[in-house]
Each structure stands twice: as structure tokens, then as C-alpha cells.
Design a protein around this motif. Structure first.
Motif, PDB file in Angstrom:
ATOM      1  N   SER A  10     104.281  -2.547   8.123  1.00 37.81           N
ATOM      2  CA  SER A  10     103.069  -1.833   8.534  1.00 37.81           C
ATOM      3  C   SER A  10     101.814  -2.656   8.287  1.00 37.81           C
ATOM      4  N   THR A  11     101.806  -3.903   8.777  1.00 36.77           N
ATOM      5  CA  THR A  11     100.600  -4.709   8.683  1.00 36.77           C
ATOM      6  C   THR A  11      99.634  -4.354   9.812  1.00 36.77           C
ATOM      7  N   ARG A  12     100.154  -3.761  10.881  1.00 42.90           N
ATOM      8  CA  ARG A  12      99.263  -3.335  11.963  1.00 42.90           C
ATOM      9  C   ARG A  12      99.086  -1.830  11.874  1.00 42.90           C
ATOM     10  N   TRP A  13      97.842  -1.459  11.871  1.00 46.20           N
ATOM     11  CA  TRP A  13      97.528  -0.041  11.734  1.00 46.20           C
ATOM     12  C   TRP A  13      97.677   0.652  13.085  1.00 46.20           C
ATOM     13  N   ALA A  14      98.254   1.829  13.064  1.00 49.58           N
ATOM     14  CA  ALA A  14      98.401   2.608  14.296  1.00 49.58           C
ATOM     15  C   ALA A  14      97.636   3.913  14.141  1.00 49.58           C
ATOM     16  N   ALA A  15      96.883   4.244  15.139  1.00 47.37           N
ATOM     17  CA  ALA A  15      96.128   5.493  15.100  1.00 47.37           C
ATOM     18  C   ALA A  15      97.088   6.674  15.125  1.00 47.37           C
ATOM     19  N   PRO A  16      96.697   7.778  14.515  1.00 48.80           N
ATOM     20  CA  PRO A  16      97.550   8.971  14.592  1.00 48.80           C
ATOM     21  C   PRO A  16      97.773   9.361  16.045  1.00 48.80           C
ATOM     22  N   ARG A  17      98.957   9.916  16.281  1.00 52.73           N
ATOM     23  CA  ARG A  17      99.272  10.321  17.645  1.00 52.73           C
ATOM     24  C   ARG A  17      98.346  11.449  18.095  1.00 52.73           C
ATOM     25  N   THR A  18      98.011  11.428  19.346  1.00 54.93           N
ATOM     26  CA  THR A  18      97.133  12.468  19.883  1.00 54.93           C
ATOM     27  C   THR A  18      97.868  13.804  19.938  1.00 54.93           C
ATOM     28  N   ARG A  19      97.174  14.839  19.517  1.00 52.73           N
ATOM     29  CA  ARG A  19      97.772  16.180  19.589  1.00 52.73           C
ATOM     30  C   ARG A  19      97.648  16.710  21.012  1.00 52.73           C
ATOM     31  N   PRO A  20      98.649  17.395  21.474  1.00 54.86           N
ATOM     32  CA  PRO A  20      98.521  17.985  22.807  1.00 54.86           C
ATOM     33  C   PRO A  20      97.458  19.083  22.824  1.00 54.86           C
ATOM     34  N   ASP A  21      96.851  19.267  23.943  1.00 59.21           N
ATOM     35  CA  ASP A  21      95.863  20.332  24.100  1.00 59.21           C
ATOM     36  C   ASP A  21      96.565  21.682  23.890  1.00 59.21           C
ATOM     37  N   ASP A  22      96.006  22.512  23.030  1.00 57.13           N
ATOM     38  CA  ASP A  22      96.654  23.803  22.759  1.00 57.13           C
ATOM     39  C   ASP A  22      95.993  24.932  23.558  1.00 57.13           C
ATOM     40  N   ARG A  23      95.348  24.555  24.649  1.00 58.13           N
ATOM     41  CA  ARG A  23      94.689  25.568  25.468  1.00 58.13           C
ATOM     42  C   ARG A  23      95.290  25.592  26.865  1.00 58.13           C
ATOM     43  N   VAL A  24      96.598  25.439  26.923  1.00 58.58           N
ATOM     44  CA  VAL A  24      97.264  25.546  28.220  1.00 58.58           C
ATOM     45  C   VAL A  24      97.931  26.914  28.297  1.00 58.58           C
ATOM     46  N   SER A  25      98.143  27.388  29.499  1.00 56.88           N
ATOM     47  CA  SER A  25      98.651  28.752  29.689  1.00 56.88           C
ATOM     48  C   SER A  25     100.033  28.932  29.077  1.00 56.88           C
ATOM     49  N   ILE A  26     100.197  30.077  28.466  1.00 61.27           N
ATOM     50  CA  ILE A  26     101.491  30.437  27.877  1.00 61.27           C
ATOM     51  C   ILE A  26     101.810  31.878  28.290  1.00 61.27           C
ATOM     52  N   PRO A  27     103.094  32.259  28.222  1.00 54.18           N
ATOM     53  CA  PRO A  27     103.444  33.659  28.525  1.00 54.18           C
ATOM     54  C   PRO A  27     102.811  34.590  27.488  1.00 54.18           C
ATOM     55  N   GLU A  28     102.693  35.836  27.834  1.00 50.57           N
ATOM     56  CA  GLU A  28     102.050  36.792  26.933  1.00 50.57           C
ATOM     57  C   GLU A  28     102.851  36.932  25.636  1.00 50.57           C
ATOM     58  N   PRO A  29     102.219  36.627  24.494  1.00 52.51           N
ATOM     59  CA  PRO A  29     102.951  36.765  23.215  1.00 52.51           C
ATOM     60  C   PRO A  29     102.922  38.206  22.731  1.00 52.51           C
ATOM     61  N   LYS A  30     103.779  38.489  21.744  1.00 50.99           N
ATOM     62  CA  LYS A  30     103.802  39.831  21.169  1.00 50.99           C
ATOM     63  C   LYS A  30     102.871  39.886  19.964  1.00 50.99           C
ATOM     64  N   PRO A  31     102.278  41.045  19.721  1.00 50.72           N
ATOM     65  CA  PRO A  31     101.418  41.168  18.538  1.00 50.72           C
ATOM     66  C   PRO A  31     102.202  40.912  17.255  1.00 50.72           C
ATOM     67  N   ARG A  32     101.517  40.354  16.269  1.00 51.02           N
ATOM     68  CA  ARG A  32     102.144  40.064  14.978  1.00 51.02           C
ATOM     69  C   ARG A  32     101.844  41.194  14.007  1.00 51.02           C
ATOM     70  N   ALA A  33     102.909  41.704  13.388  1.00 48.05           N
ATOM     71  CA  ALA A  33     102.718  42.751  12.377  1.00 48.05           C
ATOM     72  C   ALA A  33     102.161  42.109  11.116  1.00 48.05           C
TER      73      ALA A  33
END
Lengths: 545, 430
Positions: A10-33
Motif C-alpha cells: 500500500s505505497t500508493r494511496w487509493a481514494a475511498p470508493r464512491t458510494r452509490p446515490d441513495d436517491r434512486v427509486s425503490i418499491p414502496e417499503p413497509k413501515p417500521r415498528a
């Protein structure tokens, strides 16, 4: 074998991996108790035990290598997401923007009838929901008797500050209404303190209003919290992920926004950061349907306990704190904690809210929070940057939205917030090397790295006494002896040689006086980039803590 | 020193571990975060991350195994708590037991002497400020105690209050060690006392905090052999004790002055409490028993600051036999137990005169919930001729205690007290 490989690689530094956008459409989730009693037991009994028996965690603590947040970028920042939108720390908001905050309307219409559509005496604070003439729905809550403006003011002020920092919050308004304008809606449900639901009758409404303080003209000051858009899914959890949300990929206890929230919450004395004071909603954002995560209910902040003034120990120990209790037991109570000497503020709207005993890093939340328990120096630095982003004027603008009738109380609140902000900055900036906003200048045969020393910028340290020790590395090897600079820049280091590799590393330490100890390092990485003006670009940074 | 030296500032011993943690974490990160197109977050892989990497899971395995039984127990407890909370069970029970305005309460109660049971309180029953109490407890060896009492019923202008009560108790194992300060612990016997009593009284509010009171009482005592088999019966060991075999009915009149300036009753932090009084008692179904009694007590609560309180108290009582009559052994003045000398067993010392002092330091352990206390009790009993009244004869007990209290009333305490005769433990609820 692992050790050998680990040290040699690890002599070469690597940037952290990019997180995927979490604002893409998803099916309707169920409410959490959610059950507040279960959650409290979980956090106070099970979580401490699990943490103690987590040997990997103990090993990390021993090695001084705590687990860092999973969702930071190359510059240790977070991207805009369903959890957070970078605001004031990135682009300074105007006073008017702070005052408006998340609000999209001017609050409930008090000129006409309010139709009561739901009511409860369940929970900490009794209240009811109304629909105004515009069809907007609000939940109405009241200040405790003898403490006018306390919880409503605190809620609105903190809503503005949390929003300006970047968190998603509800639209909360201070409103003054005439109780004569309340009308019962048809088939309205009422939940009593035993959780029983039945039709609401006028007597229930009268009972809720009976304990509420009225002004001389009979009107009532209250907090009106506008219904959030989207389908309500219940609170989010501060640990784990939501299984029915394909966007929710990062364990919440390792999210930078939630770890760093610890700093902001401590600043504002937001001691009650349980899951129940959050909310997920499935929203429609310009055609994208995803879960947005909100922080809710700031009526237990700034010395308010929502329906009472908080006790002075709040913020200094958990609701049940075996460690503190044991320490007090063995010392026979002879040691008097500083908070025990506190006196309540002379203004009823504030209660126990002060800066003298405030310990930003040692702040204890009423119920332990798993994300806060993972807060590292880096997370704290990030959170402190949010807090420090607020100028005195911005704080005053936010406090103004609390509509405190006593200007002395408002001034005192601003003063305390400024003092706590500065304490927060001094504490967390001292945990790391607080250099930020790096910039690269120069040409191919000599570059200059510039930065901002946040401790100097905010007046916590003197520029004239500060020294920066900089060294240039490539492939893990020093290219030249380290240099000591008095200005926040590493001037004209040679990078034009053809033998120079594709990545350079600058290690910078800071000392605050001659002969003073050097801070932890900041590593700044430069990648060769023919398209960049200087042939190099800033690739990222890494802070030691 | 070159900058690279900073890498070693945490000590050579840590280096291997640091390298291992750093490398394996990085390796895990690579496994967890497959490469994505830089800057295009929408196309980044959508893998759910684990809170623990594989090496952390392996390293933590022993802890996980140890945790397993706790997880089962605590998980079960959590589930029960959840069910109770969702059913609002505690709210419903509390609402049945304690009225929101504090006017009514049904509380569990426990003491070693009376056993466990329930205590019902109703305030403002006949007049504002009155307090009606109904209690019923029972326990091992068929101990039982039933009591109905009404206090502070306002009369006339309100400066006069009245009270009355009836009580039945069957205490199967009352201890008796013999009379006098020289009694020995090894002489312990036990007897059963079946006692029915009634009382009535009035009190005049003289000035703020000072009351003058007068009362009348009647009691019937039936003494039998003790039911605790592990100690000899008093009826067998002390056959000639006055009052041992006969049913004695005794009337009693008393009068006194009482001053109370405590800031709160359940957990006083400042103020004082003083009492001086006298009583005359006489048998009504015979001419064997009759005596005069005098008592004085003073307790001072000194607030040391920040919730710490020092309590200093002293009390003395004396009895004189009246006109060739005597005092039944069970009505002799006594020391020992939770209310007097905590290092000694209840009823450990009995005689005509008692004197005791106590000092207790109380401090908060958990704010607003739990206090701890350190205490020392000193005292003894004396004969009418003053025998035994010397410094060497005083009995000393030391101890520690925990006091759970809440602002809605009620509380619990646990005390452990030590004396030269060993340890004594006390648990009390409400």
C-alpha cells in the motif's frame, strides 16, 4: 504473513470508493415498528455489553485505529444524499435563508377555523393535529406550564440550525392561535395515554388545553409542526440498515453524517437522540421515489425537556449510568461534579442551558447512541466544521425565529450558543490536524500547496506562533528533507523531474508554539494529471486521529 | 527527526497490530467496495456493506459466544418490556394504583417484621389534608398485619386535627434476649404476639411546624410460644416473665409536643424534627400492669450542599412502674433493628430506659433516583437504677445503605449494618 504483507504494501494511496446515490427509486417499503421502551433497554443494557465483548473493537482501541466512517469521499467529506445535504459549511447561507430554514409556507393559517383531525395524550407531550384552511396539516404541541416559549422556541431554533447544517428536518413554526377557532373534525380518532383509541370528543380537547398557558387575550402560543411529505415509514435506526431499502447500503452506525451528528447534537444540548426522534418517509422527489431520513422533534434541546425543564445532570451522564454511579459510590459522594453546582438560568425559556460545564467530547446522551459511540476524531472534526460554520450573526438569526418575548433571554441564548460553538471547535479541532480547504497552485516544475488552518481561522490559535512541518514523499520514500513553514503553504516543491512517480504524498504536521508537540499528520495526495493546469491535481487527503 | 519518525510515536509494540488492522481493513474495504466509475455515484455498485469485516467477525467470535446467553436473556427481557409497553401495562397499572394528583395510591409494601402486602392511601377523605391508610401484609410463619388509620382530619377552625385507627397483628417470632444491657445474643428466644389495638387522638397546630397532641389507646396482647423452631421459645426459657401467659388488655393515654420543619418527608435535606412526650398505661382486665413513660427525641438534617445531607439524631425514653404494678416484657423499651440500632437484631436490648444516637451521611448516587448512606448508631438500655450507664457499655453499629426514591412518593431501601455481633441486613419497600 498478514503483518509482513501489511507493512510492505500500500505505497500508493487509493481514494475511498464512491458510494452509490441513495436517491434512486425503490418499491414502496413497509413501515417500521418501533417501541421506545424496547429501544431504551436495547441501548442501555444490550449495547454496552455487546461493545465490551466485541474483541475487534477492543483491538482497534488498543492499536489506536478506530474504524472510520464508510461513506466519506477522498477529502473526508460526504456527498449529498437521502440523509444529508451539504449547506452552510459549503456555501454560507444568508440570515434570511437561515430564518426561513426548511419552511415552504408561513405556518398554519390562523385567520380561520382549524379542524382537529387527530389528538393524543399518549407519549411525553399531549397535543393534536389540525388542518388549516389551506388544507395543510400540522401537529400542535405546547410549552409546559410555567415555562412559556421554552420547548416551542427551542424546537424552532434548532430546526433552523440542523437544517442549515444539512440534515433533513420538518417545517416547524411558532404559532399563536385562538382556541375558539378549533373545530372537531368528523370521525376523529383520539389516543389516550393508555394507547386506547376512540372517537374524539370536545371534553378531550378541553382536557388537553386545560393545562396550557394562555396569553392575556386568551390566545395560545404553540409549536406547529407541518406534516412531512410522503408515506410515513417510522423512525430510522442509528445502527444497521433498513432491509427493505435497496438504497440503504451503509450501516448507519458507520455513516459519517450520523457519527458527526454527535457534535452538533451536543452543541445544541439535543440529549434525546433516540430512534424515536427520527422519521423515514417514502417521498416523491421529482419522479424519484426513495426514502428520505429526517431528524424530528427538537423540543428537548437548549435546556428544554419538552414538557419540563431538564435536570442539570442531563448531558453529563446517561439516564442510567452505572459507571458514574459506581464512581460516586466509591468516592462516597465527596467529589462534587461541576454540573451539581449549576443553577437554572434566570429566564424560564432556557432552563439549564449553559456553557461553563459543557464538555463537547464528553457529552453524554440520555440514551446511548450506537452511531455516536463510533464517533472518531475525524467524525468529530467533520461535525465541528458544521458547528463552526455558523457565524454569530447566523446564530442570532436562528434564535430570532424562536420568537422569545424577553430580549434578554434571546441575547443570553445567542451568547451561550456562541460559547458552546467555540468550545466545540477548540475541542474537536485539537483532536486532529485541523488543516482544510487545500488548494494547489504553480507550474509543473514547482508546485505550491495552500491550506486553511481552521484553528487559526476561528481564532483558537495564534497564526504567529503556529508552525507547519511538511515533507514530500513518493512511493513511501521521502523525496526531500522536511521543511518548517510559518505560513499555511508548502511552497514551490519540485515535481518536474522525469523520475517523479504518478502520485505524491505530502505529510503535514502542525505545532502551536516553538518546541511544542507536533500534531497528528494530514496526508495530502497529488495525482499526476496532464489535464490539470499544473500537471497535478489534488487526489485526496487522509487525517490521522 | 524526520517526519517518518512520527509513524513510530505510538510505540514499536503497536506497529504490527496497526499494520495488520490497516491492511486487512483496507483489503476488506476493497472487497466490500468494488471499483466504480469515479464521480458517477449513480452507477456505483449497490452492495450492502457489513458492519464487521470478516477478520473482525473471526476475532470477535469468543466474545460472541460469551454474549450468546446474555443475548437470550436480555433479548427475552427486551421482548417482555416491549409487550408491556405496547399494552401500556405500566401506565394502566400505575393509574389504578396511583391517582395522577396523588390523592390515591395502592402500593406494595414490605418489611421483615410484617411481611409483604399492600398499602392503600387516600388523601382528603373527610376533610382536605386528611390521609386514610389501609394496609394488609402477611408472611412466613403466618405473620399478618391489618391496619386502618385516618390522620389529619381537620376540625373546628382547621388548627385542630384528629386521627384514629385500628390494628390487628400476629407476629409469630418476636425476639427476646432477656432484659438488661447484659443480655447475651446466645440467649435469644422467640415468642408469638397476637395484638389487637385501637387508638384515637387530636393535635393542635400551635405554630407553624409545632403541634401539641393528646391521644388514647387500647391494646389486647395474647402471648404464645414462638413459631420459629430454630430458636427456643420464650415461654419455655423465661417462664416467669410478666405478661407471658395472660391476655392483658391495656389502655394508654399520652400527650406530647412535636416540631417538624423538614423540607420534605420522604427525603429530607434540611430542617429538624423534635418530640417530647409522656404516657400513662394501665391494665384493664387485671391489676398487674401499669407504668408511666416519658420520651424525647431530636433529629437535625444538615444540608451539606449538592444533595448531600448529614442527619444527626438522639433519643431517650424511660419507663417507671406505677403503684406496685409492673411492665409486661413485650412493652419494655427496646433497641435494635432498622429503626434504632441497625447493627443489632430487632429487640436485641430491652429495659426500662433507652438512649441512642445516630449519625447518617446521605449522598446521591444516581441523580433523582438513588441515594447511598453511611451511618453509625450508638445506644443502650439501662435499668432504673442507672446501672450500665457508662461509655464502655454503649453498643455501636456501623453500616451502609441504598435508598431508592421517587418524586411521586414511595421508595425502597436496603441497609447492611455491622456490629460486634455480626451483620444485619434490612430491606424495606414503602
Amino acid at each position: 504473513m498478514t503483518l509482513v504483507v501489511g507493512c510492505a504494501s500500500s505505497t500508493r494511496w487509493a481514494a475511498p470508493r464512491t458510494r452509490p446515490d441513495d436517491r434512486v427509486s425503490i418499491p414502496e417499503p413497509k413501515p417500521r415498528a418501533y417501541d421506545v421502551a424496547e429501544d431504551s433497554f436495547d441501548k442501555q443494557a444490550m449495547m454496552p455489553l455487546e461493545r465490551r465483548l466485541d474483541l475487534s473493537r477492543q483491538l482497534r482501541a488498543l492499536a489506536g485505529r478506530p474504524k472510520q466512517a464508510f461513506n466519506t469521499d477522498a477529502f473526508d467529506e460526504v456527498a449529498d444524499s437521502a440523509w444529508f445535504t451539504n449547506r452552510n459549511a459549503r456555501h454560507k447561507l444568508s440570515g434570511a435563508e437561515i430564518e426561513r430554514g426548511p419552511n415552504t409556507v408561513d405556518g398554519p393559517d390562523t385567520s380561520t377555523v382549524w379542524t382537529v383531525v387527530r389528538a393524543k395524550t399518549e407519549g411525553v407531550t399531549p397535543g393534536f393535529a389540525i388542518q388549516d384552511s389551506r388544507g395543510d396539516r400540522y401537529f400542535i404541541k405546547f410549552d409546559p406550564p410555567g415555562r412559556p416559549e421554552m420547548s416551542s422556541g427551542a424546537d424552532v431554533v434548532c430546526t433552523k440550525l440542523f437544517w442549515a447544517a444539512g440534515f433533513h428536518v420538518a417545517e416547524d413554526y411558532v404559532t399563536v392561535f385562538d382556541p375558539q377557532r378549533l373545530r372537531l373534525g368528523s370521525k376523529v380518532k383520539f389516543t389516550d395515554k393508555h394507547g386506547r383509541t376512540r372517537p374524539l370528543v370536545q371534553a378531550d380537547l378541553d382536557a388537553i388545553l386545560a393545562g396550557v398557558e394562555r396569553r392575556a387575550d386568551g390566545r395560545i402560543r404553540a409549536l406547529a409542526s407541518r406534516s412531512l411529505p410522503g408515506k410515513v415509514l417510522g423512525p430510522f435506526s442509528y445502527d444497521g440498515t433498513r432491509r427493505d431499502d435497496p438504497n440503504d447500503l451503509v450501516p448507519h452506525e458507520h455513516r459519517r453524517e450520523l457519527r458527526g451528528l454527535r457534535v452538533m447534537a451536543a452543541w445544541l444540548h439535543h440529549f434525546d437522540t433516540k430512534d424515536g426522534n427520527s422519521l423515514d418517509t417514502w417521498i416523491d422527489d421529482h419522479g424519484r421515489r426513495y426514502i428520505r431520513h429526517y431528524l424530528l422533534d427538537f423540543s428537548s434541546t437548549l435546556g428544554s425537556g419538552s414538557n419540563h425543564s431538564i435536570e442539570p445532570y442531563i448531558g453529563h451522564q446517561n439516564a442510567v449510568d452505572p459507571n458514574d454511579s459506581f464512581a460516586r459510590l466509591v468516592t462516597l459522594g465527596l467529589h462534587v461534579e461541576p454540573w451539581e453546582k449549576l443553577r437554572p438560568a434566570p429566564w424560564p425559556a432556557l432552563g439549564y442551558f449553559e456553557s461553563a460545564t459543557f464538555d463537547p467530547a464528553g457529552y453524554e446522551f440520555y440514551i446511548p447512541n450506537p452511531a455516536f459511540a463510533n464517533c472518531t476524531g475525524r467524525d468529530g472534526f467533520w461535525g465541528a466544521k458544521l458547528v463552526l460554520s455558523f457565524t454569530d450573526e447566523q446564530i442570532a438569526a436562528a434564535v430570532g425565529t424562536g420568537q422569545y418575548s424577553d430580549p434578554e433571554a434571546a441575547r443570553a441564548l445567542v451568547k451561550i450558543l456562541i460559547e458552546r460553538r467555540d468550545k466545540t471547535g477548540r475541542t474537536w479541532l485539537a483532536r486532529v490536524n485541523p488543516l482544510d480547504r487545500f488548494a494547489l497552485a504553480g507550474s509543473g516544475d514547482g508546485l505550491e500547496l495552500q491550506w486553511t488552518d481552521l484553528a487559526v481561522e476561528h481564532g483558537f490559535e495564534a497564526a504567529r506562533a503556529t508552525r507547519y512541518r511538511c515533507a514530500l514523499f513518493a512511493g513511501g520514500k521521502a523525496l526531500q528533507p522536511s521543511q518548517v513553514a510559518t505560513e499555511p503553504r508548502f511552497a514551490r516543491f519540485p515535481v518536474g523531474a522525469t523520475q517523479t512517480p504518478d502520485q505524491l504524498e505530502l505529510r503535514i504536521a502542525t505545532a502551536r508554539r516553538d518546541g511544542g508537540a507536533w500534531s497528528p499528520l494530514v496526508h495530502v495526495y497529488l495525482d499526476r494529471d496532464p489535464h490539470a493546469a499544473a500537471g497535478w491535481r489534488l487526489a485526496g487527503i487522509e487525517r490521522q486521529d | 527527526m524526520r517526519l517518518t519518525g512520527l509513524w513510530f510515536q505510538r510505540g514499536v509494540a503497536r506497529i504490527g497490530l496497526v499494520c495488520a488492522l490497516g491492511t486487512t481493513a483496507a483489503a476488506t474495504a476493497r472487497a466490500d467496495f468494488p471499483a466504480a466509475a469515479p464521480g458517477d455515484s449513480a452507477t456505483a455498485p449497490r452492495h450492502r456493506l457489513r458492519a464487521h469485516s470478516p477478520w473482525e467477525t473471526v476475532v470477535s467470535l469468543p466474545g460472541t459466544v460469551i454474549l450468546l446467553p446474555f443475548e437470550v436473556v436480555l433479548g427475552g427481557t427486551k421482548a417482555v418490556i416491549g409487550v408491556l409497553n405496547r399494552g401500556h401495562v405500566s401506565d394502566r397499572v400505575l393509574d389504578v394504583l396511583v391517582a395522577a394528583d396523588g390523592s390515591r395510591a395502592l402500593l406494595p409494601t414490605y418489611s421483615a417484621r410484617g411481611g409483604a402486602g399492600a398499602l392503600y392511601q387516600q388523601r382528603n377523605l373527610l376533610t382536605r389534608g386528611s390521609k386514610f391508610t389501609l394496609s394488609a401484609t402477611g408472611g412466613r410463619l403466618r405473620r399478618q398485619l391489618f391496619e386502618a388509620q385516618i390522620e389529619r382530619v381537620r376540625m373546628a377552625s382547621g388548627r385542630v386535627t384528629a386521627g384514629a385507627g385500628v390494628r390487628y397483628q400476629f407476629l409469630p417470632d418476636e425476639p427476646y434476649f432477656g432484659a438488661g444491657f447484659t443480655s447475651r445474643e446466645s440467649d435469644k428466644t422467640n415468642f408469638a404476639n397476637e395484638r389487637t389495638s385501637a387508638n384515637a387522638g387530636v393535635a393542635l397546630d400551635v405554630t407553624r411546624g409545632l403541634n401539641a397532641s393528646a391521644g388514647f389507646g387500647w391494646a389486647a396482647n395474647n402471648i404464645r410460644g414462638g413459631r420459629r423452631k430454630s430458636t427456643p421459645s420464650t415461654t419455655a426459657q423465661f417462664a416467669s416473665l410478666p405478661g407471658l401467659r395472660d391476655l392483658a388488655q391495656i389502655v394508654r393515654i399520652d400527650a406530647g409536643l412535636h416540631r417538624d420543619t423538614r423540607d420534605q418527608r420522604g427525603r429530607p435535606t434540611r430542617g429538624d424534627e423534635a418530640m417530647i412526650g409522656g404516657a400513662y398505661a394501665r391494665q384493664t382486665n387485671g391489676d398487674d400492669f401499669g407504668w408511666v413513660e416519658a420520651a424525647a427525641a431530636y433529629t437535625r438534617y444538615i444540608h451539606l450542599g449538592y444533595g448531600r445531607t448529614l442527619t444527626l439524631g438522639t433519643a431517650g425514653r424511660a419507663q417507671w412502674e406505677a403503684a406496685n404494678r409492673t411492665v409486661p416484657f413485650y412493652d419494655l423499651l427496646e433497641l435494635g433493628g432498622r429503626e434504632t440500632l441497625r447493627g443489632y437484631q430487632r429487640g436485641r436490648f430491652r429495659d426500662d430506659e433507652t438512649m441512642r444516637s445516630t449519625a447518617e451521611y446521605r449522598f446521591p448516587v444516581q441523580p433523582d433516583k438513588l441515594d447511598a448512606a453511611l451511618f453509625v448508631d450508638v445506644g443502650n438500655t439501662f435499668s432504673g437504677d442507672g446501672a450500665g450507664f457508662s461509655g464502655q457499655q454503649f453498643h455501636v453499629g456501623y453500616g451502609v445503605g441504598l435508598r431508592l426514591w421517587n418524586t411521586r412518593g414511595g421508595g425502597a431501601s436496603v441497609d447492611a449494618a455491622w456490629s460486634r455481633e455480626g451483620w444485619n441486613f434490612y430491606v424495606a419497600l414503602n
